[in-house]
Design an enzyme around this catalytic site. Structure first.
Site, PDB file in Angstrom:
ATOM      1  CG  HIS A   1      -1.186 -36.724  20.777  1.00  0.00           C
ATOM      2  ND1 HIS A   1      -2.519 -36.490  20.591  1.00  0.00           N
ATOM      3  CD2 HIS A   1      -0.532 -35.628  20.277  1.00  0.00           C
ATOM      4  CE1 HIS A   1      -2.684 -35.310  20.027  1.00  0.00           C
ATOM      5  NE2 HIS A   1      -1.485 -34.765  19.819  1.00  0.00           N
TER       6      HIS A   1
ATOM      7  CE1 TYR B   1      -4.159   1.898   0.470  1.00  0.00           C
ATOM      8  CE2 TYR B   1      -2.545   3.481   1.266  1.00  0.00           C
ATOM      9  CZ  TYR B   1      -3.802   3.198   0.794  1.00  0.00           C
ATOM     10  OH  TYR B   1      -4.718   4.212   0.614  1.00  0.00           O
TER      11      TYR B   1
ATOM     12  CB  SER C   1       7.141  10.323  11.928  1.00  0.00           C
ATOM     13  OG  SER C   1       6.733   9.750  10.710  1.00  0.00           O
TER      14      SER C   1
ATOM     15  CG  HIS D   1       6.802  12.624   8.530  1.00  0.00           C
ATOM     16  ND1 HIS D   1       6.694  12.204   7.226  1.00  0.00           N
ATOM     17  CD2 HIS D   1       8.045  12.286   8.942  1.00  0.00           C
ATOM     18  CE1 HIS D   1       7.840  11.635   6.865  1.00  0.00           C
ATOM     19  NE2 HIS D   1       8.672  11.683   7.877  1.00  0.00           N
TER      20      HIS D   1
ATOM     21  CD  GLU E   1       0.442 -32.583  26.961  1.00  0.00           C
ATOM     22  OE1 GLU E   1      -0.046 -32.826  25.832  1.00  0.00           O
ATOM     23  OE2 GLU E   1       1.329 -31.733  27.151  1.00  0.00           O
TER      24      GLU E   1
ATOM     25  CG  ASP F   1      13.231   9.265   6.865  1.00  0.00           C
ATOM     26  OD1 ASP F   1      12.994   8.226   7.503  1.00  0.00           O
ATOM     27  OD2 ASP F   1      12.855  10.390   7.236  1.00  0.00           O
TER      28      ASP F   1
ATOM     29  CD  GLU G   1       9.265   6.005  13.047  1.00  0.00           C
ATOM     30  OE1 GLU G   1       8.995   5.582  11.907  1.00  0.00           O
ATOM     31  OE2 GLU G   1       8.796   7.073  13.511  1.00  0.00           O
ATOM     32  CG  HIS G   2      13.391   7.712  13.163  1.00  0.00           C
ATOM     33  ND1 HIS G   2      12.102   8.202  13.018  1.00  0.00           N
ATOM     34  CD2 HIS G   2      13.634   6.951  12.076  1.00  0.00           C
ATOM     35  CE1 HIS G   2      11.591   7.759  11.880  1.00  0.00           C
ATOM     36  NE2 HIS G   2      12.491   6.993  11.289  1.00  0.00           N
TER      37      HIS G   2
ATOM     38  CG  ASN H   1      -6.318   7.144   5.330  1.00  0.00           C
ATOM     39  OD1 ASN H   1      -6.622   5.955   5.508  1.00  0.00           O
ATOM     40  ND2 ASN H   1      -6.866   7.879   4.386  1.00  0.00           N
TER      41      ASN H   1
ATOM     42  CD  GLN I   1      11.277  11.665  11.285  1.00  0.00           C
ATOM     43  OE1 GLN I   1      10.362  10.848  11.157  1.00  0.00           O
ATOM     44  NE2 GLN I   1      12.105  11.957  10.298  1.00  0.00           N
TER      45      GLN I   1
ATOM     46  CD  GLN J   1     -11.464   2.474  -1.288  1.00  0.00           C
ATOM     47  OE1 GLN J   1     -11.723   2.465  -0.080  1.00  0.00           O
ATOM     48  NE2 GLN J   1     -11.362   3.594  -1.994  1.00  0.00           N
TER      49      GLN J   1
END
Length: 441
Positions: free
Chosen positions: A426, A136, A243, A268, A421, A367, A333-334, A220, A265, A197
């Site tokens: 088994h 995506y 971010s 963003h 068990e 990046d 994250e960074h 999003n 950052q 979709q």
């Protein structure tokens, strides 16, 4: 442009520091009921009506005048055309970045392995790439050709048979850089469909969109919500939050550099988070002055202002040891270690998506073109998650081959545990393979 910065100032010596930090870090990617229901309705429509639903939603949400699914398919020739439509410098940059990303990820490939025990039993692991991956890619204002490289190239390095890309094109606007990146990265098919979709189409398949095994790539709230709902039907990479950047600095780096790193950052989106931690209180003041000076010079100053004022912070700590403790608590994250000897502190870093070492290593290099993946765990999930990589597109199957002697010996152990068990079938299945004394002679 007039901007007003009021970045939060925290002190680790404050008795309420932990509470203030928790409040600063809190972020919930929770869909409200309306978004959730809308996504469920879209998924249901795509499952029931396939291509027709994709065309309808693309007309409605993206303003694209498509009459059939064929209007939403880009062939390989169209991707190659994009390469001719971008500038020479853009193509060179994409190709260089792709080469570095590919070279780095080649080192992540895992191979199958086996070993043989003394009795002839063979154990091992078979590593197999996914058959098909879905990518995506955001469209419109948030168009990131770098994300195409970071998501598609590891899949190709892993040996994924087919990479299918979906990308919305609001009002029919195609981003040539994104398409060129898809061409360079080896994307096999492109559908100009976005939103929930597109996720549903990749997860369940339609007459034209093939069903994939895993969906990767940012989006999003509708895309994130859809990924949550289809997880289990397909694999997903992660549910990414805003971010983040955390800079740990000893006070000796140019404050303008640090301010711009924070902005990198913050620009963003308004929910992005930029934090600086330093034992040098006077340096924090200098960075605050650089923030005020430099922010008005940036095109996305309004977004940066909201991010910095809403979720940013300058944190004063006792010393570098406490700075590292705060960094591990945040699990960013960074993480930039903008210090004299970053290698000395590296062993103490336990939680970070990517670690940028030294004063000259800006997060922005990661990046785009350093090589490691820029798809990273956010919102503290670096405590248990890793960057996207080749391993995300490979499966591992266990291999077990028992020799006659091995089956007999293991059968005794399995029998005891199975009967413990109360799983008699088994136990008896294993016991059938146990050799008697007479058979052993």
């Amino acid at each position: 442009m007039t901007v007003s910065t009021a970045i939060a100032r925290l002190n680790a010596a404050d008795p309420d520091f932990a509470r203030h930090l928790d409040h600063l870090l809190s972020w919930e990617s929770v869909s409200d009921d309306a978004v959730n229901q809308r996504v469920l309705d879209i998924i249901k429509a795509v499952r029931e009506r396939g291509d027709a639903a994709l065309v309808e939603f693309t007309q409605r949400f993206d303003g694209v005048q498509a009459t059939s699914i064929n209007d939403l398919i880009l062939d390989r020739a169209r991707l190659e055309l994009a390469l001719t439509r971008i500038t020479a410098s853009q193509r060179e940059a994409l190709e260089k970045a792709a080469e570095r990303v590919r070279s780095y990820h080649e080192r992540q490939k895992q191979d199958s392995w086996q070993y043989t025990e003394a009795d002839g039993t063979v154990l091992g692991q078979k590593v197999t790439p996914l058959d098909r991956a879905g990518l995506y890619v955001p469209g419109g204002k948030a168009s990131y050709p770098s994300s195409v490289l970071m998501n598609a190239i590891p899949a190709k390095v892993a040996g994924v048979g087919e990479v299918v890309m979906v990308v919305p094109t609001p009002r029919g606007e195609l981003n040539e850089l994104v398409l060129a990146a898809a061409c360079i990265a080896g994307v096999d098919r492109v559908f100009t469909v976005g939103g929930a979709q597109a996720v549903a189409a990749l997860a369940y398949g339609t007459e034209s969109v093939p069903q994939v095994d895993k969906i990767v790539g940012p989006g999003n709230i509708y895309v994130a919500t859809a990924k949550r709902h289809v997880f289990g039907q397909v694999g997903i990479d992660m549910i990414a939050g805003p971010s983040e950047i955390l800079v740990v600095c000893d006070g000796q780096t140019d404050p303008d550099w640090i301010a711009m790193d924070l902005f990198s950052q913050a620009e963003h989106d308004e929910d992005a988070q930029a934090i600086l931690v330093s034992p040098d209180a006077e340096f924090l003041d200098r960075v605050a002055a650089s923030i005020d000076k430099l922010m008005p010079t940036l095109e996305r100053a309004e977004i940066i202002e909201k991010s910095i004022n809403g979720r940013g912070a300058l944190i004063h700590v006792r010393d570098m040891q406490q700075a590292i403790e705060v960094a591990n608590r945040i699990a960013p994250e960074h993480l930039e270690l903008s210090v004299a000897d970053p290698q000395a502190w590296l062993p103490q870093i336990r939680h970070a998506g990517a670690i940028f070492m030294g004063r000259h290593t800006s997060e922005a290099l990661g990046d785009y073109c350093a090589g490691p993946n820029h798809v990273l765990p956010t919102s503290g999930t670096a405590r248990f998650s890793s960057p996207l990589g080749v391993y995300d597109f490979q499966k591992r199957s266990s291999i077990i081959f028992c020799s006659e002697q091995g089956a007999s010996e293991l059968g005794h152990t399995a029998s005891v545990l199975a009967r413990g068990e109360s799983l008699t079938a088994h136990a008896r299945s294993a016991e059938y393979r146990i050799r008697t004394t007479a058979e052993g002679n």
